[in-house]
Design a protein around this motif. Structure first.
Motif, PDB file in Angstrom:
ATOM      1  N   PRO A   1       0.839  -1.207   0.000  1.00  0.00           N
ATOM      2  CA  PRO A   1       0.000   0.000   0.000  1.00  0.00           C
ATOM      3  C   PRO A   1       0.869   1.250   0.000  1.00  0.00           C
ATOM      4  N   PRO A   2       0.273   2.396  -0.293  1.00  0.00           N
ATOM      5  CA  PRO A   2       1.044   3.648  -0.259  1.00  0.00           C
ATOM      6  C   PRO A   2       1.452   3.971   1.176  1.00  0.00           C
ATOM      7  N   PRO A   3       2.559   4.674   1.362  1.00  0.00           N
ATOM      8  CA  PRO A   3       2.946   5.063   2.717  1.00  0.00           C
ATOM      9  C   PRO A   3       1.964   6.084   3.291  1.00  0.00           C
ATOM     10  N   PRO A   4       1.891   6.165   4.646  1.00  0.00           N
ATOM     11  CA  PRO A   4       2.668   5.438   5.649  1.00  0.00           C
ATOM     12  C   PRO A   4       2.167   4.013   5.840  1.00  0.00           C
ATOM     13  N   GLN A   5       2.947   3.232   6.614  1.00  0.00           N
ATOM     14  CA  GLN A   5       2.637   1.816   6.810  1.00  0.00           C
ATOM     15  C   GLN A   5       1.298   1.634   7.530  1.00  0.00           C
ATOM     16  N   MET A   6       0.529   0.656   7.062  1.00  0.00           N
ATOM     17  CA  MET A   6      -0.767   0.368   7.666  1.00  0.00           C
ATOM     18  C   MET A   6      -0.626  -0.742   8.702  1.00  0.00           C
ATOM     19  N   GLN A   7      -1.488  -0.713   9.695  1.00  0.00           N
ATOM     20  CA  GLN A   7      -1.433  -1.701  10.771  1.00  0.00           C
ATOM     21  C   GLN A   7      -2.088  -3.014  10.338  1.00  0.00           C
ATOM     22  N   PRO A   8      -1.547  -4.150  10.815  1.00  0.00           N
ATOM     23  CA  PRO A   8      -2.175  -5.438  10.486  1.00  0.00           C
ATOM     24  C   PRO A   8      -3.530  -5.576  11.171  1.00  0.00           C
ATOM     25  N   ILE A   9      -4.331  -6.494  10.675  1.00  0.00           N
ATOM     26  CA  ILE A   9      -5.640  -6.798  11.253  1.00  0.00           C
ATOM     27  C   ILE A   9      -5.515  -8.086  12.065  1.00  0.00           C
ATOM     28  N   THR A  10      -5.959  -8.049  13.303  1.00  0.00           N
ATOM     29  CA  THR A  10      -5.849  -9.196  14.202  1.00  0.00           C
ATOM     30  C   THR A  10      -7.184  -9.933  14.264  1.00  0.00           C
ATOM     31  N   GLN A  11      -7.218 -11.129  13.725  1.00  0.00           N
ATOM     32  CA  GLN A  11      -8.433 -11.936  13.744  1.00  0.00           C
ATOM     33  C   GLN A  11      -8.505 -12.733  15.049  1.00  0.00           C
ATOM     34  N   ILE A  12      -9.648 -12.672  15.701  1.00  0.00           N
ATOM     35  CA  ILE A  12      -9.843 -13.386  16.956  1.00  0.00           C
ATOM     36  C   ILE A  12     -11.090 -14.252  16.866  1.00  0.00           C
ATOM     37  N   MET A  13     -11.212 -15.187  17.794  1.00  0.00           N
ATOM     38  CA  MET A  13     -12.486 -15.864  17.994  1.00  0.00           C
ATOM     39  C   MET A  13     -12.989 -15.471  19.370  1.00  0.00           C
ATOM     40  N   ALA A  14     -14.316 -15.303  19.473  1.00  0.00           N
ATOM     41  CA  ALA A  14     -14.936 -14.888  20.728  1.00  0.00           C
ATOM     42  C   ALA A  14     -16.091 -15.821  21.050  1.00  0.00           C
ATOM     43  N   TRP A  15     -16.257 -16.100  22.339  1.00  0.00           N
ATOM     44  CA  TRP A  15     -17.337 -16.973  22.777  1.00  0.00           C
ATOM     45  C   TRP A  15     -17.796 -16.525  24.169  1.00  0.00           C
TER      46      TRP A  15
END
Length: 304
Positions: free
Chosen positions: A264-278
């Motif tokens: 992607p174009p700068p600045p750096q983008m943050q990763p997406i954190t996938q979780i499971m919830a119960w």
């Protein structure tokens, strides 16, 4: 109060009423008639010496006493469920169970597909109900309409404290363009990105985390079309559109969709954190524990 004179099923009814905030929906949830549910509410009022639910406009709202009581009753029911489940064992080879999972379509394709294959071999009697993410996924989990919610932690945010959660994997955002895009070579500048037509993505009528990050970083984007995250990569071919997709999806569909993936174009983008919830209700259940472990076992295989 003499517990021998109290029908403890009233606690189940109370918990359902507090979750649904509706006599009609509570009756449907408990598979009883509305008149029977109204009678149960009357019994609750007498047993607790409190109105429990009062009318506010066209709906019902709980009394302050009921609000205080609700989490304690929920904990009691969870404890009872745990006690009754102590002797239960889950054998995937012979079990006949149904689990309901809510997840975005792209998670189903990129992450849950191996689970379907695993169940076919290890647990032929186990049935999965896969539901797309709704407008309020946390509410669906809270009301126990789903057993497990797969969702970015960034979407659940402060509501995560209402549930038990586990990180599955992190996925990064990448830029996707037509393989033969006339204006984009091996990289893209911020100015190029902002000038090109942008394909925005959405899930359950909500803006994606990609667009939220672009706004936060102050990167202009010229939105000309919006589509679901799974469909978006297949709309790029033969256009000057650019979009952001999660890397796991982009790599799987790059060839059939005829697209290229770039940083992607700068600045750096943050990763997406996938979780499971119960919820606490399923925490100690051996079948649910087995299912959650299956997902944890699969997570490294799709982690970026």
């Amino acid at each position: 109060m003499d517990l021998r004179r109290i029908d403890l099923n009233l606690l189940v009814a109370f918990d359902t009423l507090m979750t649904e905030r509706s006599v009609t929906r509570a009756a449907e949830r408990l598979s009883i008639g509305q008149s029977a549910m109204s009678s149960t509410l009357a019994r609750l009022r007498k047993a607790l010496n409190d109105p429990v639910m009062v009318r506010d406009g066209r709906g019902l709202v709980p009394t302050p006493f009921a609000e205080v009581l609700a989490p304690r009753v929920r904990d009691i029911l969870v404890e009872i469920n745990d006690v009754l489940s102590l002797r239960e064992t889950f054998n995937p080879g012979t079990a006949k169970r149904t689990f309901t999972i809510m997840a975005d379509d792209y998670i189903t394709v990129t992450f849950l597909r191996p689970l379907v294959s695993r169940l076919a071999h290890e647990a032929p009697g186990v049935r999965l109900l896969l539901r797309p993410t709704s407008d309020d996924p946390a509410d669906q989990l809270r009301r126990e309409n789903v057993d497990l919610l797969l969702i970015p932690r960034e979407v659940l945010q402060h509501q995560s404290r209402d549930f038990l959660t586990q990180v599955l994997f992190k996925d990064r955002l990448v830029l996707a363009v037509d393989r033969d895009h006339p204006d984009v070579a091996d990289s893209i500048t911020r100015e190029q990105f902002s000038a090109l037509p942008y394909l925005a993505t959405s899930s359950a009528n909500a803006r994606s985390l990609a667009e939220s990050q672009l706004d936060f970083l102050g990167i202009p984007h010229n939105v000309t079309i919006t589509a679901g995250s799974l469909l978006a990569p297949f709309l790029l071919k033969g256009t000057r559109l650019v979009t952001l997709v999660v890397d796991s999806l982009g790599r799987q569909v790059a060839e059939p969709a005829g697209i290229r993936l770039l940083e992607p174009p700068p600045p750096q983008m943050q990763p997406i954190t996938q979780i499971m919830a119960w919820t606490k209700r399923t925490e100690q259940d051996s079948g649910h524990r087995w299912l959650r472990q299956c997902l944890l076992d699969l997570a490294p295989e799709t982690s970026s």
